[in-house]
Enzyme design. Structure first.
Site, PDB file in Angstrom:
ATOM      1  N   ALA A 166       0.834  -1.219   0.000  1.00 38.98           N
ATOM      2  CA  ALA A 166       0.000   0.000   0.000  1.00 38.98           C
ATOM      3  C   ALA A 166       0.862   1.260   0.000  1.00 38.98           C
ATOM      4  O   ALA A 166       0.450   2.299  -0.508  1.00 38.98           O
ATOM      5  CB  ALA A 166      -0.931  -0.005   1.208  1.00 38.98           C
ATOM      6  N   HIS A 180      -6.116   4.767  -2.039  1.00 34.31           N
ATOM      7  CA  HIS A 180      -6.689   5.761  -1.126  1.00 34.31           C
ATOM      8  C   HIS A 180      -5.994   7.112  -1.410  1.00 34.31           C
ATOM      9  O   HIS A 180      -4.822   7.131  -1.786  1.00 34.31           O
ATOM     10  CB  HIS A 180      -6.421   5.274   0.305  1.00 34.31           C
ATOM     11  CG  HIS A 180      -6.919   6.208   1.354  1.00 34.31           C
ATOM     12  ND1 HIS A 180      -6.244   7.349   1.717  1.00 34.31           N
ATOM     13  CD2 HIS A 180      -8.046   6.181   2.120  1.00 34.31           C
ATOM     14  CE1 HIS A 180      -6.933   7.984   2.656  1.00 34.31           C
ATOM     15  NE2 HIS A 180      -8.022   7.293   2.918  1.00 34.31           N
ATOM     16  N   VAL A 203      -4.382   9.345   0.117  1.00 33.10           N
ATOM     17  CA  VAL A 203      -3.039   9.692   0.628  1.00 33.10           C
ATOM     18  C   VAL A 203      -1.942   8.840   0.010  1.00 33.10           C
ATOM     19  O   VAL A 203      -0.765   9.141   0.167  1.00 33.10           O
ATOM     20  CB  VAL A 203      -2.914   9.596   2.177  1.00 33.10           C
ATOM     21  CG1 VAL A 203      -3.845  10.578   2.859  1.00 33.10           C
ATOM     22  CG2 VAL A 203      -3.126   8.176   2.674  1.00 33.10           C
ATOM     23  N   LYS A 204      -2.303   7.791  -0.725  1.00 32.13           N
ATOM     24  CA  LYS A 204      -1.296   6.895  -1.307  1.00 32.13           C
ATOM     25  C   LYS A 204      -0.718   7.516  -2.593  1.00 32.13           C
ATOM     26  O   LYS A 204      -1.084   8.616  -2.963  1.00 32.13           O
ATOM     27  CB  LYS A 204      -1.902   5.518  -1.554  1.00 32.13           C
ATOM     28  CG  LYS A 204      -2.579   4.904  -0.295  1.00 32.13           C
ATOM     29  CD  LYS A 204      -1.584   4.456   0.754  1.00 32.13           C
ATOM     30  CE  LYS A 204      -2.178   4.223   2.133  1.00 32.13           C
ATOM     31  NZ  LYS A 204      -3.104   3.128   2.279  1.00 32.13           N
ATOM     32  N   HIS A 205       0.150   6.766  -3.289  1.00 31.11           N
ATOM     33  CA  HIS A 205       0.895   7.399  -4.401  1.00 31.11           C
ATOM     34  C   HIS A 205       0.019   7.895  -5.538  1.00 31.11           C
ATOM     35  O   HIS A 205       0.257   8.951  -6.096  1.00 31.11           O
ATOM     36  CB  HIS A 205       1.943   6.427  -4.955  1.00 31.11           C
ATOM     37  CG  HIS A 205       3.097   6.269  -4.034  1.00 31.11           C
ATOM     38  ND1 HIS A 205       3.068   5.408  -2.974  1.00 31.11           N
ATOM     39  CD2 HIS A 205       4.299   6.882  -3.992  1.00 31.11           C
ATOM     40  CE1 HIS A 205       4.223   5.500  -2.316  1.00 31.11           C
ATOM     41  NE2 HIS A 205       4.977   6.374  -2.919  1.00 31.11           N
TER      42      HIS A 205
END
Ligand SMILES: *Cc1c(COP(=O)(O)O)cnc(C)c1O
Length: 387
Positions: free
Chosen positions: A159, A183, A185-187
Site C-alpha cells: 500500500a 486511497h 493519501v497513497k501514491h
C-alpha cells in the site's frame, strides 16, 4: 508565533484537469461500474509493476481479503505480519478465519524482521504478509528464503510502495501476490480502490471470482447449463468491484506516478539535509539495495535528548499548522486484538518505536514554501525542547 495561515496535512491527493476530464468521459459512457476502463487500469498497473495479471478491487482492504481467500487461508492457519502497519494488514487474515501472528520489527528500517518471522513459524503457518512500511521494501530475499523452506505463501502489502524497487526490480511481481491501495493519501488515487498483482493464473482466476460474488459464467466450469443466461455461484464471494469511474481516475493518475515519486524524493532529501545534523531526531534509514517510493517520512525523536514528549512535539507542530501524524499504533495493542489475547509488551521494538515517531507532511503537491515551513517548524520545536 504562526509560520503559516493554512493547515498542511500529512498527505493529500493531486487531481488535475485531465484527471477530471477522464472521469467525465466515463460518466458519459455506457459503463459506470466494472467495464472496459477497469480492465484497462488493471493492464496499466500490471505493466507498470511488471506482473502478468492484476485484479482491481473497491479498496485495498478488500484486495487483501481477496488475496487471503485466494491463498486458501482459513481456520487454523497462522499468518505472520508486522505490528507497525495499518490494521487492514492483519484484519484481512481475520476475515477468512485465520490467526494473526505478529513478528517484531528491525530497529533501522522499522520493517518486519526476517529473524523474528523465523521465530514465529509453527506447523500451522500458512503465509507471510510483509508490509513495505513508508515505501521502503522489506528484505524480500530473506523472506522468500524462509517462505520456500517452510512452504509459505507471501502476500506483500505494498500500500505504501507503488513505484518502489527492490534490488532493481519494481515491487509488484516478486511474491505470490502484491496489494496496492489507491486511497487519496497513497501514491496515486482512485478515491477508494485497491489492486492485487500476481504472476499466477490460478490466483488471478480466484481473485476475479471472489470479487464478483463467487459467480462463474465460464461454460467449462458449469455443472449444469440451462441456456445462455445461466451462471453458477461456486463459492461465497463478495461485491468488491471497482467502478469504471474510479478506474478512469486511476488510468489518468498512473501516467504521473514517476513524477509523483520523484517529487516525494526531493522533499525527503530536503528534510534529510535540514534535519540530519540534529542529535534530537533520527532521520529515516534506507538500505542501499532498495529504492523507497516514500509514502511516509517518519522522524524518530531521541527522547533522551529532549525535555518534551512526543505528544508535546505533535501538539506544538499542530499549533504551527503542520499536520504531523503518527504511523502506526502497533496493531496488537488495539482493543480488538487485545480482546483476542495479544499482549502489550510482547513486541518491544514496535512498542518502543510507537512512543518516538511522528510522520512529517509528504505529498507531491507540497510547494517549496510548504517544505521550508515544515523544516522551520520542526527545528523550532526541537530547539525549544532541547535538554
Ligand atoms: C492504506 C493501507 C491499506 C488499506 O488500503 P485501503 O485502500 O484504505 O483499504 C492496507 N495496508 C496499509 C499498510 C495501508 O497503508
Amino acid at each position: 508565533m504562526t509560520l503559516r495561515d493554512s493547515y498542511l496535512p500529512y498527505g493529500k491527493q493531486w487531481i488535475e484537469e485531465d484527471d477530471i476530464e477522464a472521469v467525465l468521459q466515463v460518466l458519459k459512457s455506457d459503463f459506470l461500474t466494472t467495464g472496459p476502463t477497469v480492465a484497462c487500469f488493471e493492464q496499466k498497473v500490471a505493466k507498470y509493476v511488471g506482473a502478468k495479471y492484476a485484479v482491481a478491487f473497491s479498496n485495498g482492504t478488500a484486495a487483501l481479503h481477496g488475496a487471503c481467500f485466494a491463498a486458501g487461508i482459513g481456520e487454523g492457519d497462522e499468518v505472520i505480519t508486522t505490528p507497525i502497519t495499518f490494521a487492514a494488514s492483519a484484519n484481512c487474515v481475520r476475515y477468512v478465519g485465520g490467526t494473526v501472528v505478529f513478528a517484531d520489527i528491525k530497529e533501522d528500517t522499522y520493517n518486519i524482521d526476517p529473524l523474528e518471522i523465523e521465530k514465529k513459524i509453527t506447523p500451522n503457518t500458512k503465509a507471510i504478509i510483509p508490509v513495505h512500511f513508508t515505501g521502503q521494501p522489506v528484505q524480500l530475499d530473506e523472506i522468500h528464503t524462509i517462505a520456500k523452506r517452510h512452504n509459505l505463501i507471501v502476500i506483500e502489502d505494498a500500500a505504501h510502495a507503488l513505484g518502489a524497487e527492490y534490488k532493481g526490480q519494481k515491487i509488484g511481481a516478486l511474491s505470490d501476490m502484491t496489494m496496492f491501495s489507491f486511497h487519496p493519501v497513497k501514491h496515486i488515487t482512485t478515491g477508494e480502490g485497491g489492486i492485487i498483482t500476481t504472476n499466477s493464473k490460478k490466483y488471478y482466476e480466484k481473485l476475479l471470482q471472489f470479487r464478483g460474488h463467487g459467480i462463474t459464467r465460464n461454460p467449462k466450469a458449469l455443472t449444469e447449463n440451462h441456456g445462455p443466461w445461466y451462471y453458477d455461484m461456486e463459492l461465497l464471494g463478495y461485491n468488491y468491484r471497482m467502478t469504471d469511474l474510479q478506474a478512469a481516475l486511476g488510468c489518468s493518475q498512473i501516467k504521473k506516478i514517476d513524477g509523483f515519486v520523484k517529487r516525494r524524493k526531493e522533499i525527503v532529501v530536503a528534510y534529510n539535509d535540514a534535519l540530519c545534523d540534529f542529535l534530537e531526531v533520527q532521520t529515516p534509514y534506507q538500505y542501499l539495495e532498495t529504492d523507497s517510493s516514500w509514502h511516509l517520512y517518519v522522524l524518530k525523536l531521541q527522547l533522551d535528548k529532549l525535555t518534551v514528549s512526543r505528544k508535546e512535539v505533535f501538539e506544538e507542530l499542530h499549533k504551527l499548522n503542520i499536520g504531523v501524524n503518527v504511523h502506526y499504533i502497533p496493531v496488537h495493542t488495539l482493543s480488538y486484538y487485545q480482546e483476542l489475547g495479544y499482549k502489550k509488551g510482547s513486541l518491544p521494538k514496535a512498542e518502543q518505536l510507537y512512543e518516538e515517531i511522528i510522520s512529517l507532511p509528504l505529498y507531491p503537491l507540497m510547494q517549496d514554501q510548504d517544505i521550508q515551513d515544515v523544516i522551520e517548524a520542526v527545528k523550532l520545536v526541537i530547539k525549544r525542547g532541547r535538554k
